[in-house]
Design a protein around this motif. Structure first.
Motif, PDB file in Angstrom:
ATOM      1  N   LEU A   1      35.239 -13.732 -48.426  1.00 56.62           N
ATOM      2  CA  LEU A   1      35.214 -14.228 -47.055  1.00 56.62           C
ATOM      3  C   LEU A   1      33.988 -15.096 -46.837  1.00 56.62           C
ATOM      4  O   LEU A   1      32.867 -14.708 -47.173  1.00 56.62           O
ATOM      5  CB  LEU A   1      35.222 -13.060 -46.069  1.00 56.62           C
ATOM      6  CG  LEU A   1      36.532 -12.251 -46.072  1.00 56.62           C
ATOM      7  CD1 LEU A   1      36.321 -10.882 -45.458  1.00 56.62           C
ATOM      8  CD2 LEU A   1      37.624 -13.006 -45.325  1.00 56.62           C
ATOM      9  N   ILE A   2      34.210 -16.275 -46.252  1.00 55.92           N
ATOM     10  CA  ILE A   2      33.154 -17.263 -46.061  1.00 55.92           C
ATOM     11  C   ILE A   2      32.508 -17.053 -44.696  1.00 55.92           C
ATOM     12  O   ILE A   2      33.183 -17.035 -43.661  1.00 55.92           O
ATOM     13  CB  ILE A   2      33.719 -18.695 -46.178  1.00 55.92           C
ATOM     14  CG1 ILE A   2      34.493 -18.853 -47.488  1.00 55.92           C
ATOM     15  CG2 ILE A   2      32.588 -19.710 -46.084  1.00 55.92           C
ATOM     16  CD1 ILE A   2      33.688 -18.609 -48.734  1.00 55.92           C
ATOM     17  N   GLN A   3      31.181 -16.948 -44.698  1.00 55.04           N
ATOM     18  CA  GLN A   3      30.405 -16.689 -43.480  1.00 55.04           C
ATOM     19  C   GLN A   3      29.693 -17.964 -43.034  1.00 55.04           C
ATOM     20  O   GLN A   3      29.566 -18.923 -43.800  1.00 55.04           O
ATOM     21  CB  GLN A   3      29.396 -15.563 -43.739  1.00 55.04           C
ATOM     22  CG  GLN A   3      28.596 -15.073 -42.566  1.00 55.04           C
ATOM     23  CD  GLN A   3      29.435 -14.570 -41.411  1.00 55.04           C
ATOM     24  OE1 GLN A   3      29.934 -15.371 -40.614  1.00 55.04           O
ATOM     25  NE2 GLN A   3      29.571 -13.245 -41.319  1.00 55.04           N
ATOM     26  N   ALA A   4      29.210 -17.959 -41.808  1.00 55.17           N
ATOM     27  CA  ALA A   4      28.464 -19.099 -41.261  1.00 55.17           C
ATOM     28  C   ALA A   4      27.023 -18.685 -40.965  1.00 55.17           C
ATOM     29  O   ALA A   4      26.113 -18.951 -41.728  1.00 55.17           O
ATOM     30  CB  ALA A   4      29.166 -19.629 -40.011  1.00 55.17           C
ATOM     31  N   GLY A   5      26.805 -17.985 -39.827  1.00 55.29           N
ATOM     32  CA  GLY A   5      25.446 -17.555 -39.483  1.00 55.29           C
ATOM     33  C   GLY A   5      24.745 -18.589 -38.628  1.00 55.29           C
ATOM     34  O   GLY A   5      25.380 -19.438 -38.002  1.00 55.29           O
ATOM     35  N   PRO A   6      23.420 -18.564 -38.601  1.00 55.50           N
ATOM     36  CA  PRO A   6      22.702 -19.578 -37.826  1.00 55.50           C
ATOM     37  C   PRO A   6      23.028 -20.976 -38.335  1.00 55.50           C
ATOM     38  O   PRO A   6      23.169 -21.199 -39.540  1.00 55.50           O
ATOM     39  CB  PRO A   6      21.230 -19.226 -38.068  1.00 55.50           C
ATOM     40  CG  PRO A   6      21.227 -17.807 -38.506  1.00 55.50           C
ATOM     41  CD  PRO A   6      22.514 -17.605 -39.247  1.00 55.50           C
ATOM     42  N   LEU A   7      23.150 -21.912 -37.405  1.00 58.56           N
ATOM     43  CA  LEU A   7      23.389 -23.301 -37.786  1.00 58.56           C
ATOM     44  C   LEU A   7      22.226 -23.836 -38.603  1.00 58.56           C
ATOM     45  O   LEU A   7      21.097 -23.364 -38.471  1.00 58.56           O
ATOM     46  CB  LEU A   7      23.593 -24.140 -36.532  1.00 58.56           C
ATOM     47  CG  LEU A   7      24.918 -23.870 -35.818  1.00 58.56           C
ATOM     48  CD1 LEU A   7      24.775 -24.091 -34.331  1.00 58.56           C
ATOM     49  CD2 LEU A   7      25.998 -24.757 -36.405  1.00 58.56           C
ATOM     50  N   PRO A   8      22.478 -24.818 -39.473  1.00 60.15           N
ATOM     51  CA  PRO A   8      21.396 -25.334 -40.319  1.00 60.15           C
ATOM     52  C   PRO A   8      20.163 -25.746 -39.535  1.00 60.15           C
ATOM     53  O   PRO A   8      19.030 -25.489 -39.961  1.00 60.15           O
ATOM     54  CB  PRO A   8      22.051 -26.532 -41.005  1.00 60.15           C
ATOM     55  CG  PRO A   8      23.494 -26.169 -41.088  1.00 60.15           C
ATOM     56  CD  PRO A   8      23.778 -25.424 -39.811  1.00 60.15           C
TER      57      PRO A   8
ATOM     58  N   GLU B   1      17.688 -12.513 -43.487  1.00 61.27           N
ATOM     59  CA  GLU B   1      18.215 -12.321 -42.142  1.00 61.27           C
ATOM     60  C   GLU B   1      19.458 -13.171 -41.885  1.00 61.27           C
ATOM     61  O   GLU B   1      20.051 -13.087 -40.807  1.00 61.27           O
ATOM     62  CB  GLU B   1      17.132 -12.651 -41.109  1.00 61.27           C
ATOM     63  CG  GLU B   1      15.904 -11.742 -41.204  1.00 61.27           C
ATOM     64  CD  GLU B   1      14.790 -12.177 -40.270  1.00 61.27           C
ATOM     65  OE1 GLU B   1      14.903 -13.265 -39.674  1.00 61.27           O
ATOM     66  OE2 GLU B   1      13.814 -11.423 -40.124  1.00 61.27           O
ATOM     67  N   ILE B   2      19.826 -13.996 -42.844  1.00 65.68           N
ATOM     68  CA  ILE B   2      21.001 -14.853 -42.687  1.00 65.68           C
ATOM     69  C   ILE B   2      22.202 -14.154 -43.313  1.00 65.68           C
ATOM     70  O   ILE B   2      22.178 -13.813 -44.498  1.00 65.68           O
ATOM     71  CB  ILE B   2      20.772 -16.218 -43.351  1.00 65.68           C
ATOM     72  CG1 ILE B   2      19.602 -16.941 -42.671  1.00 65.68           C
ATOM     73  CG2 ILE B   2      22.038 -17.067 -43.286  1.00 65.68           C
ATOM     74  CD1 ILE B   2      19.201 -18.221 -43.362  1.00 65.68           C
TER      75      ILE B   2
ATOM     76  N   GLY C   1      24.919 -20.249 -47.340  1.00 66.83           N
ATOM     77  CA  GLY C   1      25.111 -21.535 -46.688  1.00 66.83           C
ATOM     78  C   GLY C   1      25.927 -21.371 -45.421  1.00 66.83           C
ATOM     79  O   GLY C   1      26.508 -20.315 -45.153  1.00 66.83           O
ATOM     80  N   TYR C   2      25.962 -22.444 -44.593  1.00 66.24           N
ATOM     81  CA  TYR C   2      26.823 -22.423 -43.413  1.00 66.24           C
ATOM     82  C   TYR C   2      28.222 -22.786 -43.893  1.00 66.24           C
ATOM     83  O   TYR C   2      28.563 -23.939 -44.084  1.00 66.24           O
ATOM     84  CB  TYR C   2      26.331 -23.395 -42.347  1.00 66.24           C
ATOM     85  CG  TYR C   2      26.935 -23.142 -40.986  1.00 66.24           C
ATOM     86  CD1 TYR C   2      26.308 -22.290 -40.085  1.00 66.24           C
ATOM     87  CD2 TYR C   2      28.145 -23.710 -40.623  1.00 66.24           C
ATOM     88  CE1 TYR C   2      26.874 -22.027 -38.841  1.00 66.24           C
ATOM     89  CE2 TYR C   2      28.718 -23.460 -39.396  1.00 66.24           C
ATOM     90  CZ  TYR C   2      28.078 -22.620 -38.498  1.00 66.24           C
ATOM     91  OH  TYR C   2      28.637 -22.351 -37.264  1.00 66.24           O
TER      92      TYR C   2
ATOM     93  N   ASN D   1      30.250 -26.078 -47.977  1.00 57.45           N
ATOM     94  CA  ASN D   1      29.374 -25.721 -46.863  1.00 57.45           C
ATOM     95  C   ASN D   1      29.104 -26.903 -45.944  1.00 57.45           C
ATOM     96  O   ASN D   1      29.340 -28.061 -46.294  1.00 57.45           O
ATOM     97  CB  ASN D   1      28.032 -25.212 -47.396  1.00 57.45           C
ATOM     98  CG  ASN D   1      28.115 -23.833 -48.014  1.00 57.45           C
ATOM     99  OD1 ASN D   1      28.806 -22.952 -47.486  1.00 57.45           O
ATOM    100  ND2 ASN D   1      27.433 -23.631 -49.128  1.00 57.45           N
ATOM    101  N   HIS D   2      28.588 -26.590 -44.778  1.00 57.25           N
ATOM    102  CA  HIS D   2      27.966 -27.598 -43.931  1.00 57.25           C
ATOM    103  C   HIS D   2      26.517 -27.679 -44.404  1.00 57.25           C
ATOM    104  O   HIS D   2      25.654 -26.931 -43.977  1.00 57.25           O
ATOM    105  CB  HIS D   2      28.043 -27.156 -42.471  1.00 57.25           C
ATOM    106  CG  HIS D   2      27.440 -28.130 -41.492  1.00 57.25           C
ATOM    107  ND1 HIS D   2      26.675 -29.205 -41.863  1.00 57.25           N
ATOM    108  CD2 HIS D   2      27.491 -28.178 -40.140  1.00 57.25           C
ATOM    109  CE1 HIS D   2      26.273 -29.861 -40.796  1.00 57.25           C
ATOM    110  NE2 HIS D   2      26.773 -29.258 -39.727  1.00 57.25           N
ATOM    111  N   GLY D   3      26.276 -28.587 -45.359  1.00 60.14           N
ATOM    112  CA  GLY D   3      24.985 -28.649 -46.038  1.00 60.14           C
ATOM    113  C   GLY D   3      25.223 -28.764 -47.529  1.00 60.14           C
ATOM    114  O   GLY D   3      26.054 -29.549 -47.975  1.00 60.14           O
TER     115      GLY D   3
END
Length: 537
Positions: free
Chosen positions: A61-68, A78-79, A106-107, A128-130
């Motif tokens: 499963l692909i996670q996002a978290g805080p934006l870059p 913490e990410i 990664g995001y 990823n976004h990044g």
């Protein structure tokens, strides 16, 4: 929306939500929503594959978290990272991403799975976004490789296939947008909202050739795909023209779709307009997200389906043999799709009656009235949909308790037979919501056959499998990346109607070579391994 009737409950079709008992605990975290950043609403993908080599399916499963742009000063620990759930002998799943090396932070957006280094194990590409990431698998663990060749962009869907015919897997990566985190947008009513993709610059796609050792080189420029820059969301690898060379179909958000037809010298040119799959029947671009191939009308060729934005119909392009025709209204798929925004989607035979059915998950990207709860996404939530096919190309919407009556900001939809009972089960992801697992408990009108085409010791994306049932040919394409941001189990699944006799099995390999296999026994899983030598260019 006026004029859209509610679907009737379909007797015998049942998808049971088994998330609570499965051991899968995953909540997608899109980051700070206060400024409505566009990456936060686009969602993330998922994959079903055998990660530890024990023969059963595991869940990634692909996670996002805080934006870059919000990660400065945040410790890596913490990410939240991507999660790998390994299937256990009792059928449940255990979170083991950290120990296995797949805890990418990664995001995240999309994922593609395949054996890129030829060692027999599954490797994982994360879009990823990044900075994108490539992980080599071996012995049940994964090692992150040098991914600098992929660059940094907002990547979306990705596809692994051997486009150049040299027996190893290459990689196509869709590029979405060049995001501007400081840009503020509003809805039609003037409230803060997620930006339209047409308000931002478009990112480029990337084509990466495998050097033969699992490392890649960027051949996007010399291959010709940099001649167009459009916001890609869905990607398919398939020989659309029947010339023995794999092509790429790219579903673009609000811009004409692309069909990169491969020439003999390995370069590509866009044939989408010529083949009738760039625009809909009204000559308009649509907000293409999820994309599928399947023979919906039983004529032994593959048709093309895409999900779109609210107030646009989802679109079914029927294969006419040399081109495609937008035949969506006649197939029963136009009116039911108008109120919703479609993303993840898959064809499958729910009841094992020999006909393809269609599932899709919906979730808005723009407000349609209402104000979301503080930090919430409730006004973007929409129900999933199920359509049962009649084998001649027409579909009827059906209400499936526990699946179509639950609202979420749906994004990814993945299929695979993880409980090994012969039908396809489902994994669904949602923006800001939990991943959900559904076991197919539908009553069976027939038997099944599951075929895994294999060449050079690995699964063969781009292969086409034909099952002969007496005088009828049933066709399935091997496209694990089909849908939106996801990778499904790489098998061809057939429902076998009661009383039908299996009289033959054929595989058309990605280079156009064809092989015939002995008729397999119904209700089995078989590997169709290539014996014919590959065609050299």
């Amino acid at each position: 929306m006026a004029g859209v009737s509610s679907p009737a409950a379909q007797e015998g079709v049942r998808l049971e939500d088994v998330t609570a008992a499965s051991g899968v605990r995953f909540l997608h975290e899109p980051g700070d929503l206060s400024r409505f950043p566009l990456p936060a609403i686009m969602g993330s993908g998922a994959a079903l594959f055998d990660a530890d080599g024990d023969g059963d399916l595991d869940i990634y499963l692909i996670q996002a978290g805080p934006l870059p742009e919000d990660r400065d000063g945040i410790l890596a620990a913490e990410i939240p990272g991507n999660r790998l759930f390994l299937q256990q002998p009792n059928g449940g799943f255990r979170d083991d991403a950290g120990a296995r090396g797949l805890f990418d932070r990664g995001y995240g957006a999309g994922v593609a799975v395949g054996d890129v280094n030829g060692d027999g194990g599954a490797d994982v590409f994360v879009a990823n976004h990044g900075e994108d990431a490539l992980y080599f698998g071996g012995g049940g663990s994964f090692l992150r490789m040098d991914s600098s060749v992929f660059g940094e962009r907002w990547s979306s869907s990705a596809a692994l296939c051997d486009y150049d015919g040299d027996t190893d897997l290459d990689l196509y990566v869709g590029g979405y947008l060049a995001d501007d985190p400081d840009r503020d947008c509003v809805s039609a009513s003037g409230e803060p909202d997620f930006c339209s993709p047409q308000s931002l610059p478009y990112e480029r796609d990337g084509l990466f050739r495998n050097r033969g050792d699992g490392t890649f080189e960027d051949v996007s420029g010399e291959a010709g795909i940099l001649s167009e820059r459009r916001p890609a969301l869905g990607v398919l690898c398939h020989d659309f023209t029947g010339d023995g060379r794999l092509d790429f179909y790219v579903a673009n958000d609000g811009e004409p779709n692309l069909l990169w037809e491969q020439a003999e010298d390995g370069t590509f040119s866009d044939a989408a307009l010529f083949l009738g799959v760039a625009l809909n029947a009204q000559g308009r671009s649509e907000a293409s997200m999820g994309v599928l191939l399947g023979d919906v009308d039983g004529d032994a060729d593959l048709d093309l389906f895409m999900t779109h934005l609210r107030a646009q119909t989802n679109t079914l392009y029927r294969n006419q043999g040399g081109g495609y025709l937008d035949d969506t209204p006649a197939m029963g798929l136009a009116l039911p799709s108008l109120p919703w925004t479609g993303f993840g989607t898959r064809f499958l035979d729910l009841e094992m009656d020999g006909d393809l059915d269609l599932l899709l998950v919906n979730g808005a990207v723009a407000r349609e009235g209402g104000t979301p709860a503080a930090g919430g996404l409730d006004v973007y939530a929409e129900p999933a949909q199920a359509f049962l096919g009649d084998g001649d190309g027409r579909f009827e919407e059906a209400a499936v308790e526990g699946f179509t009556d639950v609202r979420s900001v749906g994004r990814g939809l993945v299929t695979g037979d993880w409980d090994r009972d012969g039908d396809l089960d489902l994994l669904v992801t949602a923006v800001g919501g939990p991943a959900r697992l559904f076991e197919n408990r539908s009553s069976r009108e027939g038997g099944f056959l599951i075929v895994e085409p294999r060449e050079f010791g690995r699964s063969s994306p781009g292969a086409v499998v034909t099952l002969e049932l007496g005088g009828r040919s049933v066709v399935r394409a091997l496209n694990p990346e089909a849908g939106y941001l996801t990778s499904s189990e790489p098998v061809a699944h057939f429902g076998i109607p009661a009383g039908a006799e299996v009289t033959g099995l054929r595989v058309r390999w990605p280079d156009g070579a064809q092989e015939r296999f002995e008729p397999p026994e119904p209700n089995t899983r078989v590997a169709a391994s290539r014996q014919a030598p590959p065609r050299r260019r």
